[in-house]
Design a protein around this motif. Sequence first.
Motif, PDB file in Angstrom:
ATOM      1  N   SER A  29      55.380  41.552  46.171  1.00 55.50           N
ATOM      2  CA  SER A  29      53.918  41.461  46.160  1.00 55.50           C
ATOM      3  C   SER A  29      53.265  42.828  46.304  1.00 55.50           C
ATOM      4  CB  SER A  29      53.444  40.554  47.289  1.00 55.50           C
ATOM      5  OG  SER A  29      53.919  39.267  47.118  1.00 55.50           O
ATOM      6  N   LEU A  30      53.795  43.643  47.201  1.00 56.33           N
ATOM      7  CA  LEU A  30      53.239  44.974  47.412  1.00 56.33           C
ATOM      8  C   LEU A  30      53.405  45.845  46.173  1.00 56.33           C
ATOM      9  CD1 LEU A  30      51.938  46.918  49.460  1.00 56.33           C
ATOM     10  CD2 LEU A  30      54.244  47.616  50.093  1.00 56.33           C
ATOM     11  N   SER A  36      49.489  47.059  39.654  1.00 54.58           N
ATOM     12  CA  SER A  36      48.255  46.563  39.040  1.00 54.58           C
ATOM     13  C   SER A  36      47.097  47.524  39.295  1.00 54.58           C
ATOM     14  CB  SER A  36      47.903  45.184  39.586  1.00 54.58           C
ATOM     15  OG  SER A  36      48.879  44.257  39.237  1.00 54.58           O
ATOM     16  N   LEU A  37      47.044  48.044  40.503  1.00 57.40           N
ATOM     17  CA  LEU A  37      46.007  49.020  40.829  1.00 57.40           C
ATOM     18  C   LEU A  37      46.165  50.279  39.979  1.00 57.40           C
ATOM     19  CD1 LEU A  37      43.637  49.641  42.759  1.00 57.40           C
ATOM     20  CD2 LEU A  37      45.324  50.670  44.289  1.00 57.40           C
ATOM     21  N   GLN A  45      48.062  49.303  29.794  1.00 58.98           N
ATOM     22  CA  GLN A  45      48.311  47.865  29.781  1.00 58.98           C
ATOM     23  C   GLN A  45      49.704  47.535  29.254  1.00 58.98           C
ATOM     24  OE1 GLN A  45      46.320  45.764  31.230  1.00 58.98           O
ATOM     25  NE2 GLN A  45      44.940  47.450  31.701  1.00 58.98           N
ATOM     26  N   ASP A  46      50.667  48.403  29.459  1.00 57.11           N
ATOM     27  CA  ASP A  46      52.027  48.176  29.003  1.00 57.11           C
ATOM     28  C   ASP A  46      52.744  47.229  29.966  1.00 57.11           C
ATOM     29  OD1 ASP A  46      54.355  48.386  27.595  1.00 57.11           O
ATOM     30  OD2 ASP A  46      54.932  50.320  28.461  1.00 57.11           O
ATOM     31  N   LEU A  49      55.759  48.669  31.995  1.00 54.99           N
ATOM     32  CA  LEU A  49      55.391  49.510  33.130  1.00 54.99           C
ATOM     33  C   LEU A  49      55.267  48.703  34.410  1.00 54.99           C
ATOM     34  CD1 LEU A  49      54.601  52.371  33.971  1.00 54.99           C
ATOM     35  CD2 LEU A  49      52.237  51.761  33.509  1.00 54.99           C
ATOM     36  N   SER A  50      54.905  47.449  34.299  1.00 52.48           N
ATOM     37  CA  SER A  50      54.768  46.642  35.510  1.00 52.48           C
ATOM     38  C   SER A  50      56.029  45.835  35.829  1.00 52.48           C
ATOM     39  CB  SER A  50      53.580  45.695  35.377  1.00 52.48           C
ATOM     40  OG  SER A  50      53.808  44.775  34.335  1.00 52.48           O
ATOM     41  N   THR A  51      56.811  45.495  34.825  1.00 53.01           N
ATOM     42  CA  THR A  51      57.969  44.628  35.049  1.00 53.01           C
ATOM     43  C   THR A  51      59.166  45.384  35.598  1.00 53.01           C
ATOM     44  OG1 THR A  51      57.228  43.229  33.248  1.00 53.01           O
ATOM     45  CG2 THR A  51      59.476  42.939  33.964  1.00 53.01           C
ATOM     46  N   VAL A  52      59.498  46.493  35.000  1.00 57.18           N
ATOM     47  CA  VAL A  52      60.705  47.225  35.389  1.00 57.18           C
ATOM     48  C   VAL A  52      60.649  47.723  36.834  1.00 57.18           C
ATOM     49  CG1 VAL A  52      62.124  49.239  34.864  1.00 57.18           C
ATOM     50  CG2 VAL A  52      61.289  47.795  33.015  1.00 57.18           C
TER      51      VAL A  52
END
Length: 89
Positions: A29-30, A36-37, A45-46, A49-52
């Motif tokens: 979560s952190l 996201s921030l 918006q890749d 970049l957020s998943t890996v």
Amino acid sequence: MGADQVSELMRHLLREALIVSAPVLLVASLVSFLLSLLQTLTSLQDQTLSTVPRILAVVLMILAGLPWFLRRLVTYTVGLFFDFHRYLG
């Protein structure tokens, strides 16, 4: 085995599951919040970049906490087996 014993076993099982899974969920979560921030501030918006980084953080948390997770689960299981006679009668 009565309904009260079943509910007691389930309550202890769910409590242990919550305790063991809480650190991993908190880290995920952190990291998700921080990514996201970061994406919002930089307008990136890749999806990779957020998943890996999230997967990497969860895997590292699991590896770092594995001895504690196993010790906690083994203690719970041994305690359950030693109290097994209560549930048979």
